[in-house]
Design an enzyme around this catalytic site. Structure first.
Site, short mmCIF file in Angstrom:
data_model
loop_
_atom_site.label_atom_id
_atom_site.label_comp_id
_atom_site.label_asym_id
_atom_site.label_seq_id
_atom_site.Cartn_x
_atom_site.Cartn_y
_atom_site.Cartn_z
N HIS A 56 0.82 -1.21 0.00
CA HIS A 56 0.00 0.00 0.00
C HIS A 56 0.85 1.27 0.00
O HIS A 56 0.33 2.36 0.17
CB HIS A 56 -0.91 0.03 1.23
CG HIS A 56 -1.76 -1.18 1.38
ND1 HIS A 56 -2.55 -1.66 0.36
CD2 HIS A 56 -1.95 -2.03 2.44
CE1 HIS A 56 -3.19 -2.75 0.77
NE2 HIS A 56 -2.83 -2.99 2.02
N HIS A 217 -6.58 -4.48 -1.56
CA HIS A 217 -5.84 -5.73 -1.44
C HIS A 217 -5.97 -6.58 -2.71
O HIS A 217 -5.81 -7.79 -2.66
CB HIS A 217 -6.30 -6.54 -0.23
CG HIS A 217 -5.96 -5.90 1.08
ND1 HIS A 217 -6.79 -4.98 1.67
CD2 HIS A 217 -4.89 -6.03 1.89
CE1 HIS A 217 -6.24 -4.57 2.81
NE2 HIS A 217 -5.10 -5.19 2.96
#
Length: 331
Positions: A56, A217
């Protein structure tokens, strides 16, 4: 699969080492390299700790510094940090006023941060805020209720500024709880994510398809629909956000366009232009703006739109000085 890496097993550690070396004025590794923390900790303020799986970046490690986080714990790709990492960060950053854990609403993150808080509670005063800014989690198997996505950065910035200004733990928790109802995000993807361990895309789209309502994700969204022009995509996203957020006409908002890792900056600014024009046509004022790649899903081609209803006090917190690897403004 071509990626700039040596081995998938060492990707995260080598990436973190590079970040710390590149920004050594601001950050350093904590005990045993388990987390990244501010190089100069400030006693007498509430410590803010966040974290999550790698993949991320620049969230969360890129937001460690004055005016935001005191520490960030990073797990393997799309995998929560372990409780011992979080406990180590609590022990090293607590300057006597307690710790606030900022957690994205994903099951693994929530479980491990809760476990760490319970184990450390005998020695430290700890509170937890779980960020839930996603408009619709769709069919996500990673979370109960709304996911914590790009709006997490807005929460971290506002709480970071408030902590720097001397707010206590209870006041920070009150602000965080209030913000959860006033920040909404929606994401759309044009291509799935290539995970280093598996060397496969998490989902595959045809040339005329896009995935609406994606998380961070690599998981699919709530619907696979026909690809459209940018204005139409942005309008669809804003309709979902505004129907949930319901801002009054004339109220100033923060508009945040975030890239997922594989979207050119030019396209992000095009989306911002479209979103701002659409909001203006609805009588909604954009009071603050942020555009860039801040909360990624590895190399996903896509973006998210975050809209936050901020009162004057929070706009001042947004404007307050910040000095991190990624966000930097003010004195």
């Amino acid at each position: 699969m071509k990626k700039f890496m040596n081995r998938s097993e060492t990707l995260v550690a080598e990436s973190l080492a590079g970040l710390v070396a590149a920004h050594e004025r601001l950050v350093t590794f904590g005990a045993d390299g388990k987390f990244v923390r501010r190089r100069s900790l400030r006693p007498g303020k509430v410590a803010l700790i966040s974290g999550g799986g790698a993949g991320h970046e620049p969230m969360h490690v890129g937001f460690v510094g004055r005016g935001m986080l005191d520490a960030a714990c990073t797990g393997h790709v799309f995998t929560s940090p372990t409780p011992d990492q979080i406990i180590a960060a609590i022990r090293e950053t607590d300057g006597g006023e307690g710790c606030l854990l900022i957690v994205k609403n994903y099951d693994g993150d929530v479980m491990n941060f809760e476990m760490a808080a319970e184990l450390a509670a005998t020695e430290h005063r700890i509170a937890t805020v779980v960020v839930r800014d996603d408009v619709d989690p769709g069919g996500s198997t990673r979370s109960q209720d709304r996911r914590g996505v790009a709006g997490t950065i807005v929460v971290e910035k506002l709480l970071g500024a408030a902590a720097e200004a001397g707010w206590g733990l209870d006041a920070l928790c009150t602000l965080a709880d209030d913000l959860n109802g006033r920040i909404r995000t929606m994401g759309v993807s044009l291509r799935g994510v290539t995970v280093p361990d598996t060397e496969r895309e998490t989902f595959v789209l045809s040339e005329n398809e896009m995935e609406v309502g994606v998380g961070i994700h690599g998981e699919p969204g709530r619907a696979r629909v026909k690809f459209a022009a940018a204005d139409e995509i942005v309008e669809t996203m804003l309709e979902s956000i505004l129907s949930d957020l319901a801002p009054p006409r004339g109220e100033g908002l923060l508009l945040f366009i975030n890239g997922f890792g594989g979207t050119p900056v030019s396209e992000l600014y095009l989306a911002y232009h479209s979103a701002r024009a659409r909001l203006h046509s609805l009588g909604i004022t954009v009071a603050r703006s942020l555009v860039g790649t801040y909360v990624t899903s590895l190399d996903m081609a896509g973006l998210s739109i975050t809209v936050a209803r901020l009162e004057e006090r929070e706009l001042s917190l947004w404007d307050a000085p910040v000095d991190t690897a990624v966000l930097r403004w003010g004195g």
